[in-house]
Design an enzyme around this catalytic site. Structure first.
Site, mmCIF file in Angstrom:
data_model
loop_
_atom_site.group_PDB
_atom_site.id
_atom_site.type_symbol
_atom_site.label_atom_id
_atom_site.label_comp_id
_atom_site.label_asym_id
_atom_site.label_seq_id
_atom_site.Cartn_x
_atom_site.Cartn_y
_atom_site.Cartn_z
ATOM 1 N N HIS A 150 1.730 28.178 -64.695
ATOM 2 C CA HIS A 150 0.947 26.940 -64.844
ATOM 3 C C HIS A 150 0.256 26.808 -66.201
ATOM 4 C CE1 HIS A 150 1.937 25.921 -60.833
ATOM 5 N NE2 HIS A 150 0.979 26.548 -60.198
ATOM 6 N N HIS A 223 -1.517 19.437 -59.069
ATOM 7 C CA HIS A 223 -1.559 20.517 -58.077
ATOM 8 C C HIS A 223 -2.515 20.199 -56.927
ATOM 9 C CE1 HIS A 223 -1.079 24.556 -56.584
ATOM 10 N NE2 HIS A 223 -0.402 24.943 -57.662
ATOM 11 N N GLU A 354 4.427 19.649 -55.404
ATOM 12 C CA GLU A 354 4.314 19.474 -56.860
ATOM 13 C C GLU A 354 5.651 19.006 -57.413
ATOM 14 O OE1 GLU A 354 2.596 23.421 -58.261
ATOM 15 O OE2 GLU A 354 2.701 23.610 -56.096
HETATM 16 C C1 GLA Z 1 2.002 27.257 -57.309
HETATM 17 C C2 GLA Z 1 2.845 28.465 -57.237
HETATM 18 C C3 GLA Z 1 2.285 29.435 -56.275
HETATM 19 C C4 GLA Z 1 0.831 29.737 -56.573
HETATM 20 C C5 GLA Z 1 0.072 28.448 -56.614
HETATM 21 C C6 GLA Z 1 -1.368 28.643 -57.034
HETATM 22 O O1 GLA Z 1 2.221 26.367 -56.339
HETATM 23 O O2 GLA Z 1 4.182 28.181 -56.916
HETATM 24 O O3 GLA Z 1 3.022 30.619 -56.297
HETATM 25 O O4 GLA Z 1 0.729 30.399 -57.789
HETATM 26 O O5 GLA Z 1 0.635 27.568 -57.515
HETATM 27 O O6 GLA Z 1 -1.988 29.650 -56.309
#
Ligand code: GLA
Length: 389
Positions: A150, A223, A354
């Protein structure tokens, strides 16, 4: 008829009160036509209020409240471009937020796992926190074991965005951020603009724009964690989900795609027809946290997923121009963060949808490219639309 007039007069008084008590009123539109023929008095309004929410990195943080003509409310902060709530009525008319989050800035500074935030420069993981592009190898911040997640240590979710309010009939916010050359290891100055709009069809529309001065990977998303029941004492395992995807991208033990595009047929990953999320989740180690390869064949805006919750009667439709969607069942939520309603956010109490390009695309030549080049414009749209059954 009288009832309509009175209720609209009351609405009007409420609205006036709101205007007077708002810290800042950014946009207001009132149209009021008396129509004796159809017993309706159209009453459209677009209201945005802005309040001070604190300061981060010497920059002012605000919380904006966007309200549409149905009374649906979305609150968004310029800290991380975070959607902090999305308040809609359930089938009994009780209003609550279908997005988890907090009512003050402080808990967001304790680094919750990206609640409601804008994600960039690259949504999801890049394997071994590195990639090669045009003959150069770029080393990124490794903030998830050996991988990059991210956007790195200080991704777009942790920066204060410049914000402006377009003078529109429909409530919307424009957020801008310049991610400098070298930030978190990425090449090129990337100018990002995200526009949030709350339409009168109860859609939260997110438009992502970016331009760069050097070739760079870009994969922007939001997110938000949803629980359509509006009450996180219910898990999301009783929600139903449909994803219009015949394939997904399997992952290794560190959640990096293996590169395979695999059929969902006869597997727990088959959401081509709406099914209970809890039905097959136990056969997926750790829960769902995968990228689905959407069936759509081009970059047009299409409906790609529908989430529904029979208790509240709410459904959430997801439309996107993107080729993939990360369906994440809040597997790492461990009760450490307390939702606005005072209840702990435990495992599976909220989920993410997402919209995105596939994880680790910069290292996977068979995945659609995520490279943005100078002179080209990055543009994508995602809509989250709430309906009542
Ligand atoms: C995303 C990732 C997950 C996790 C979340 C945050 O969705 O795919 O593995 O890292 O973010 O916790």
């Amino acid at each position: 008829m009288d009832h309509f007039i009175i209720s609209n007069q009351i609405n009007f008084m409420k609205l006036l009160n709101r205007i007077l008590s708002s810290v800042t009123l950014c946009t207001l539109l009132i149209s009021c036509n008396n129509s004796s023929e159809n017993n309706k008095i159209p009453f459209a309004k677009a209201v945005i209020t802005k309040k001070d929410w604190g300061e981060v990195d010497g920059k002012k943080v605000y919380l904006f409240t966007l309200e549409n003509s149905n009374g649906t409310i979305v609150t968004i902060s310029n800290y991380g471009g975070t959607v902090t709530s999305f308040v809609t009525p359930d089938k009994n008319g009780n209003k609550s937020s279908i997005i988890v989050g907090f009512d003050s800035l402080q808990p967001y500074l304790r680094q919750p796992p990206y609640f409601g935030a804008l994600i960039g420069r690259y949504g999801n993981r890049i394997g071994d926190a590195k990639f090669s592009l045009e003959g150069a190898t770029y080393k990124l911040a490794a903030n998830n074991g050996k991988n990059h997640l991210h956007g790195g240590i200080k991704g777009f979710d942790k920066v204060v965005w410049d914000v402006s309010v377009p003078n529109d009939e429909i409530p919307s916010l424009t957020l801008k951020y310049l991610s400098k050359d070298g930030e978190e290891g990425y090449p090129g100055n990337l100018n990002v603009t995200v526009i949030y709009t709350l339409t009168n069809d109860d859609e939260l529309k997110i438009e992502y724009n970016a331009e760069t001065d050097k070739a760079t990977p870009v994969n922007l998303t939001n997110h938000s964690y949803f629980n359509l029941s509006g009450d996180v004492s219910n898990t999301i395992l009783n929600h139903r989900l449909m994803i219009d995807a015949d394939n997904y991208t399997p992952v290794d033990s560190t959640l990096i795609p293996t590169g395979e595009i695999k059929s969902v047929k006869e597997s727990p990953f088959d959401f081509t027809s709406s099914k209970l999320i809890g039905r097959d989740i136990d056969s997926v180690k750790g829960g769902y946290d995968h990228n689905w390869v959407l069936n759509k064949k081009d970059t047009s805006l299409q409906k790609v997923a529908v989430l529904s919750d029979s208790t509240s009667g709410r459904s959430l439709e997801v439309y996107t121009t993107q080729p993939g969607i990360q369906f994440y069942t809040g597997n790492f939520l461990d009760g450490k963060f307390i939702n606005r309603d005072g209840k702990p956010l435990k495992q599976h109490t909220a989920l993410c949808l997402e919209t995105q390009h596939f994880p680790d695309s910069p290292n996977k030549p068979n995945f659609p490219s995520t490279i943005l080049r100078p002179g080209k414009k990055y543009y994508s749209v995602t809509i989250y639309r709430v309906t009542l059954n």
